[in-house]
Design a protein around this motif. Structure first.
Motif, PDB file in Angstrom:
ATOM      1  N   ILE A  82       0.855  -1.190   0.000  1.00  0.00           N
ATOM      2  CA  ILE A  82       0.000   0.000   0.000  1.00  0.00           C
ATOM      3  C   ILE A  82       0.891   1.239   0.000  1.00  0.00           C
ATOM      4  O   ILE A  82       0.586   2.237  -0.667  1.00  0.00           O
ATOM      5  CB  ILE A  82      -0.976  -0.029   1.185  1.00  0.00           C
ATOM      6  N   VAL A  83       1.984   1.163   0.728  1.00  0.00           N
ATOM      7  CA  VAL A  83       3.024   2.199   0.717  1.00  0.00           C
ATOM      8  C   VAL A  83       4.373   1.489   0.671  1.00  0.00           C
ATOM      9  O   VAL A  83       4.465   0.291   0.948  1.00  0.00           O
ATOM     10  CB  VAL A  83       2.960   3.127   1.968  1.00  0.00           C
ATOM     11  N   THR A  84       5.393   2.249   0.329  1.00  0.00           N
ATOM     12  CA  THR A  84       6.748   1.695   0.348  1.00  0.00           C
ATOM     13  C   THR A  84       7.457   2.189   1.602  1.00  0.00           C
ATOM     14  O   THR A  84       6.962   3.094   2.287  1.00  0.00           O
ATOM     15  CB  THR A  84       7.545   2.147  -0.895  1.00  0.00           C
ATOM     16  N   SER A  85       8.608   1.656   1.881  1.00  0.00           N
ATOM     17  CA  SER A  85       9.358   2.068   3.078  1.00  0.00           C
ATOM     18  C   SER A  85       9.748   3.543   3.003  1.00  0.00           C
ATOM     19  O   SER A  85       9.920   4.187   4.036  1.00  0.00           O
ATOM     20  CB  SER A  85      10.584   1.183   3.274  1.00  0.00           C
ATOM     21  N   GLN A  86       9.858   4.111   1.783  1.00  0.00           N
ATOM     22  CA  GLN A  86      10.183   5.532   1.651  1.00  0.00           C
ATOM     23  C   GLN A  86       9.102   6.418   2.263  1.00  0.00           C
ATOM     24  O   GLN A  86       9.381   7.526   2.692  1.00  0.00           O
ATOM     25  CB  GLN A  86      10.352   5.927   0.159  1.00  0.00           C
ATOM     26  N   PHE A  87       7.885   5.924   2.323  1.00  0.00           N
ATOM     27  CA  PHE A  87       6.773   6.678   2.914  1.00  0.00           C
ATOM     28  C   PHE A  87       7.106   7.068   4.358  1.00  0.00           C
ATOM     29  O   PHE A  87       6.767   8.147   4.808  1.00  0.00           O
ATOM     30  CB  PHE A  87       5.492   5.840   2.879  1.00  0.00           C
ATOM     31  N   PHE A  88       7.814   6.199   5.062  1.00  0.00           N
ATOM     32  CA  PHE A  88       8.097   6.418   6.485  1.00  0.00           C
ATOM     33  C   PHE A  88       9.368   7.247   6.700  1.00  0.00           C
ATOM     34  O   PHE A  88       9.698   7.581   7.825  1.00  0.00           O
ATOM     35  CB  PHE A  88       8.208   5.082   7.213  1.00  0.00           C
ATOM     36  N   GLU A  89      10.048   7.586   5.627  1.00  0.00           N
ATOM     37  CA  GLU A  89      11.269   8.382   5.731  1.00  0.00           C
ATOM     38  C   GLU A  89      10.994   9.872   5.609  1.00  0.00           C
ATOM     39  O   GLU A  89      11.891  10.686   5.688  1.00  0.00           O
ATOM     40  CB  GLU A  89      12.268   7.938   4.650  1.00  0.00           C
ATOM     41  N   LYS A  90       9.731  10.242   5.400  1.00  0.00           N
ATOM     42  CA  LYS A  90       9.363  11.667   5.240  1.00  0.00           C
ATOM     43  C   LYS A  90       9.534  12.421   6.525  1.00  0.00           C
ATOM     44  O   LYS A  90       9.367  11.951   7.585  1.00  0.00           O
ATOM     45  CB  LYS A  90       7.915  11.777   4.764  1.00  0.00           C
TER      46      LYS A  90
END
Length: 116
Positions: free
Chosen positions: A108-116
């Motif tokens: 649904i999201v990638t791990s980059q989503f949590f790096e914001k």
């Protein structure tokens, strides 16, 4: 017959248990509110069908259906359920880490989503 020292010991144990339970509840509440905005932000990335699937797959149910009584026919009509209904339900039922794991595992999201 119980001695007064036994009664005092029982009272102390009860007080200790109550304090422990209160602390656990306070910690749980703090964590809930700390994670609240993160949960909401992440769940907003889901489609309504992904939210429904998460509920069905992990809990076997979704939010309770609410009903409205038609004044003329007296029939109970189910109200529609919207994305917000599922988001609020999931926020109550899951911790952030569980939502994150599901979102990543189901792409649904990638791990980059949590790096914001």
């Amino acid at each position: 017959m119980q001695s007064s020292s036994d009664e005092n010991s029982n009272d102390d144990n009860r007080r200790s248990d109550i304090v422990k339970i209160k602390k656990e509840l306070e910690e749980s509440e703090k964590k809930f509110y700390k994670e609240l905005s993160s949960k909401y932000f992440l769940l907003n990335e889901f489609t309504i069908n992904q939210l429904k699937d998460m509920c069905t797959n992990l809990l076997g149910k979704g939010p309770d259906i609410e009903y409205h009584e038609d004044k003329q026919t007296k029939k109970m009509i189910p109200l529609p359920q919207y994305k917000e209904d599922y988001i609020h339900f999931i926020i109550e039922e899951f911790e952030f880490s569980e939502i994150k794991q599901y979102a990543l595992g189901n792409h649904i999201v990638t791990s980059q989503f949590f790096e914001k």
